[in-house]
Motif scaffolding. Structure first.
Motif: not given
Lengths: 508, 505
Positions: A343, A415-416, A419, A423, A496, B70-71, B75, B179, B183, B187, B194, B212
């Motif tokens: 990733f 941003y990707l 993230t 991770e 992506e 995104v992960g 989105v 922001f 975010i 998480y 989102f 965290f």
């Protein structure tokens, strides 16, 4: 299904087309050595790089390198000296795109220059080397491709023979380049000594027998990293970059800072994931090589951004900012863990793609300004928007995108990456530091990027300018890069995924 | 599809205007802007949504398509309108059209770029009010900044560079805080995308698990405060208001109209959508400090306005107090409070737009904005001055004008608030603001428009151009229409507000 079974080497077509184009340009040059037939020469170069791009995109779409499709899959050439997989094709696309943009822009930039044919053939030859680098799968072929890229680049930086800066930059680039090559090849020999192989998979297998030679191997790896750091303009082998980018013709600066850097990264990605699997290598040398990249990434992005913030010269600012971006991409290697990391690596690759557009575009805009006779400093750019709103709008897009302001491509790729870093931090806590540094550096970069936007759009011009010329090709290249920086957004998802898939194939 | 068409028309129009020759750019932009205005009015007429976009009920003109991963999060392109966003979209399109008309006189350089940027802002604002995916929304939210920065920086007054940078830095830093907070919240939540409705539901059904090492409720509180700070700068509330007078005074008239009319509403709209919809527990916990901030904004903003001698600064500072009312209405957390706050967003958009236009018209004619330099303008430009007076009365809350309805709803809602401790006290203090507002407006009017004609500049003052008067008349008409019949939008608003405060659909 295929009616004619093509030989395996045909899979290298994107690189071979470039090589062929270079030969055609040589031929044209030998027929008419003093030719100033710019449309023909530039046209050949553009067509060649576009053909390479089209083939690379077609291969990707057709599923070359993807696992699980009959007759395709990863293609090994010459017993694995070259390999055409998703990773190779992905970077071939980046390289061909940047080459095409640079070739288009050079048409106007080189208006009054001699050595037209030499220029284009050197560009295409360097692009061939980069394309080969993307597919090289052995330390030997990597070294050859690296030199094939470097030698034309040295000449290209120094091609403005009447310009002292250009010649000096070329010399400096050449000296540091030669030193780095020596270091790299010495590293190769150490790795060979420790593992008995040069082919990357064989190196990985050879690790098990490397037993007591951990120190030797560690030193070899360190030296390889040095060679890569040179190619990607990472600290501490970065100091050639500002000089070379400043002295070189602007399209060449764009070429080196985008395509050449991408090629350096694909090399790093492939070598370190294929030849040195983290766990096996750690067992031999006793320390994880990701640490080297953690430090490299942190130092590179910080040095690059802080140095960029203090520049008065636009080209140098862009040069240092490109060093900063190399730091961001290095996170892709720093984030690799024993059981994954595709990733974060995919995110880094994605950033390289977006960067290919926005950074090339920014340097090409500088080329446009040089074409107009605008000086090198920020003040000289004052008020340009009044005369050239379109190009300046494009430049504003590049600057905001490089700084990572939404909605442009740079925001998404950063941003990707952010993230992905978070991770990866789940496995390796030190990456939290990198994630923080990424944010802080991006915020800092907004300062110097917006400074240029302010100069272009808000400041009053310090000299009166008449109507500026509108060189069609340069304009086209700049606008095309700007449009791509924005238009990439709808396609961001699929690209992506392709990047992550490509990364997964080599990481696993 | 309707919202996409609305956005596309405006964006393409912006591009067309950007390339058009300067000579025709103004008229062209006006013609183009009529299309989104008409479209949005048609949407308004055809509006059939019910309930709240984030919580419950049916959305109007909804469309959703997944965009990128995104992960582990999706989105998506997700837009739709409810009773809160619909009036704001209409406000945006109408004010943009009128702002374009009011630029015809003062803007005389680089017109095509100017009008192109205005149309671009319009598209982004429509996006802000209709986006329902956090990322999409954030993209629109941030994209408003760059053109506004340029509008102030290029076409502004003498201190435009300072004002533009200050505006950009302030709001951008605020956006980053917001922001980052949001975010972190996502998480910490058990969601896979989102999309705001999904996040709102997850918030109301237990909230975040923590992140965290932070506990769930601690995280929620931190995010609530982070979001509040981020939006408070945009609103702006005291003490984050200092960018506003600079930006307003230096901005060209049409940019001021948009800044006060719509951009400030982005802040209160976001507060309503995020803080007040997703965090009911935190709203309850922080009600008193928020109400205190609101009341301070009302009183302090009004006092600052009282101390100004620049007509535009007076109007600019008055926005601080009007936005304070909105916050008070929100924190009351009753149907009339939150509904009145939304109503006030629309109403203040119209009234402040009108006031800035009127000040702009006076400035174009007299080339001064100083109250001390003018006297007796009513003789020379009776219609424009008449409208200015009407607008000022709207600001003061004269019955049958929208300002009165808005403030009445807010006070009514705030007075009977169960959530807010000492609510009668806060309401009474805020109501005192009205007195100061009336004070400075009447004071300014008396010195500028009444009395014998005297002007300490060399300009011969004549009547205002017809197109300027016409656009002001349109605004005045809307102000009176909403004042006479608040139900034109209030029913729609309360439908969307009820789910927030836990009421019936």
């Amino acid at each position: 299904m295929a009616v004619v079974q093509l030989p395996e080497w045909a899979a290298l077509a994107p690189a071979l087309i470039l090589a062929g184009t270079a030969l055609v340009l040589f031929l044209l040059d030998s027929i008419d050595p003093r030719s100033t037939n710019r449309p023909l020469l530039a046209g050949t170069a553009v067509l060649g790089s576009l053909a390479s791009l089209v083939v690379a995109v077609w291969f990707t779409a057709a599923g070359v390198g993807a696992t699980g499709i009959e007759n395709y899959g990863v293609i090994d050439i010459m017993d694995g000296q070259f390999v055409v997989d998703r990773l190779a094709l992905y970077f071939m696309i980046i390289i061909a795109t940047v080459t095409a943009l640079v070739a288009v822009a050079s048409y106007d930039y080189l208006r009054d220059h001699t050595y037209q044919a030499e220029y284009y053939s050197l560009v295409i030859l360097a692009a061939t080397g980069m394309s080969m680098m993307a597919a090289s799968n052995s330390l030997v072929t990597i070294f050859i491709a690296l030199e094939l890229t470097s030698l034309p680049s040295y000449a290209l930086v120094a091609i403005l023979k009447d310009n002292r800066g250009s010649v000096e930059a070329g010399l400096k680039y050449f000296l540091i380049g030669a030193l780095s090559s020596a270091i790299f090849v010495y590293g190769v020999s150490l790795v060979y000594g420790a593992t008995g192989s040069l082919q990357l998979e064989a190196v990985a297998t050879g690790l098990t027998n490397a037993g007591e030679m951990g120190g030797l191997l560690g030193l070899g790896i360190l030296m390889l990293i040095g060679g890569i750091a040179f190619k990607t303009a990472s600290v501490p082998f970065h100091f050639w970059a500002p000089e070379a980018y400043e002295g070189a013709p602007a399209p060449i600066s764009a070429f080196l800072s985008s395509a050449s850097k991408a090629a350096g990264f694909v090399l790093a990605f492939r070598v370190f994931t294929t030849a040195f699997p983290l766990e096996a290598t750690t067992a031999v040398i006793g320390v994880e090589w990701t640490w080297a990249f953690v430090i490299l990434a942190l130092v590179t992005m910080t040095v690059g951004n802080f140095a960029a913030a203090t520049q008065e010269n636009v080209k140098r600012m862009l040069a240092y900012s490109s060093i900063g971006h190399a730091g961001y991409v290095l996170i892709g290697l720093a984030g690799i863990t024993a059981d994954g990391g595709e990733f974060v690596m995919g995110a880094a690759m994605m950033h390289l793609l977006v960067y290919g557009f926005m950074n090339t575009g920014a340097f090409l805009f500088v080329g446009l300004a040089e074409y107009w006779g605008v000086g090198p400093r920020f003040e000289d750019y004052n008020g340009l928007a009044e005369r050239a709103p379109f190009a300046c709008a494009a430049m504003a897009v590049f600057m905001f995108s490089l700084a990572g302001v939404p909605p442009f491509g740079g925001f998404w790729s950063k941003y990707l990456l952010y993230t992905a870093t978070l991770e990866a931090a789940a496995d390796n806590t030190i990456l939290l530091v990198l994630a923080g540094a990424l944010v802080v550096n991006s915020a800092l970069s907004l300062y110097y990027y917006s400074r240029l936007v302010k100069a272009l759009w808000i400041e009053e011009p310090i000299v009166d300018r008449d109507r500026l010329a509108q060189p069609t090709a340069l304009y086209a290249a700049v606008i095309a890069a700007a449009v791509m920086t924005v238009v990439i957004l709808p396609a961001f998802g699929p690209i992506e995924n392709a990047a992550i898939e490509a990364a997964a194939a080599v990481v696993a | 599809m309707m919202i996409e068409i609305l956005l596309a028309v405006t964006l393409v129009g912006a591009l067309v205007t950007f390339v058009a020759p300067n000579r025709i750019a103004g008229k062209l932009a006006f013609a183009i802007s009529l299309v989104p205005a008409a479209l949005s009015l048609w949407l308004f007429a055809a509006f059939d949504g019910s309930g709240n976009a984030l919580l419950d009920g049916e959305l109007a003109f909804e469309s959703q398509a997944s965009w990128l991963e995104v992960g582990d999060y999706t989105v998506s392109w997700f837009v739709g309108l409810d009773g809160i966003s619909m009036p704001l979209v209409v406000l945006t399109t109408i004010l943009c059209t009128l702002a374009i008309v009011s630029s015809w006189t003062p803007i005389d350089e680089r017109e095509s770029q100017f009008y192109g940027l205005i149309l671009f802002i319009e598209a982004m604002l429509i996006g802000v009010f209709s986006a329902l995916d956090f990322f999409l929304w954030f993209v629109f939210w941030e994209a408003v900044l760059i053109p506004m920065y340029l509008l102030i920086g290029i076409w502004g007054g003498p201190r435009r560079k300072y004002a533009a940078i200050k505006f950009f830095v302030y709001t951008n830093v605020a956006s980053l805080v917001m922001f980052g907070s949001f975010i972190a919240l996502v998480y910490g939540l058990d969601v896979s995308s989102f999309a705001l409705p999904e996040i709102a539901t997850a918030m109301l059904e237990g909230g975040p698990d923590g992140l965290f090492g932070l506990g769930g409720s601690a995280l929620a509180s931190i995010v609530f405060v982070g979001l509040f700070l981020g939006f408070a700068v945009k609103v702006p509330v005291v003490p984050f208001h200092t960018w506003l007078p600079d930006a307003h005074v230096e901005a060209p008239t049409p940019a001021s109209v948009l800044l006060a009319g719509v951009l400030l509403k982005m802040g209160t709209y976001a507060l309503l959508r995020f803080n007040f919809t997703m965090f009911p527990e935190q709203v309850e916990a922080y009600a008193v400090p928020i109400a205190a901030v609101a009341v301070i904004s009302v009183i302090y903003g009004a006092m600052l306005a009282l101390a100004q001698t620049d007509l535009k600064r007076i109007v600019a500072y008055s926005s601080v107090s009007s936005m304070g009312y909105v916050i008070l209405g929100l924190v009351a957390y009753t149907q009339f409070g939150v509904g009145g706050a939304t109503f006030q967003m629309v109403s203040h958009g119209l009234i402040s737009g009108l006031m800035f236009m009127a000040v702009g018209v006076i400035y174009n004619a007299t080339h001064t904005r100083m109250v001390t330099d003018m006297s007796g303008l009513a003789d020379r430009m009776p219609i424009a001055v008449g409208i200015l007076i009407a607008g000022a009365f709207g600001y003061m809350g004269l019955p049958l004008m929208s300002g009165f309805a808005a403030e009445y709803f807010i006070f009514f809602g705030a007075f009977g608030s169960d959530l807010l401790a000492y609510s009668p006290l806060f309401t009474a203090l805020a109501m005192f603001g009205i007195v100061i507002v009336a004070g400075y407006l009447l004071f300014a009017l008396q010195r500028t428009v009444f009395g014998p004609y005297r002007l300490e500049t060399d300009y011969e003052v004549g009547r205002a151009p017809v197109h300027d008067v016409a656009s002001m008349v349109v605004l005045l008409g809307l102000i009176i229409a909403l004042g006479v019949a608040p139900d034109l939008i209030f029913d729609m608003i309360t439908d969307a507000v009820d789910p927030i405060i836990g009421g019936e659909l």
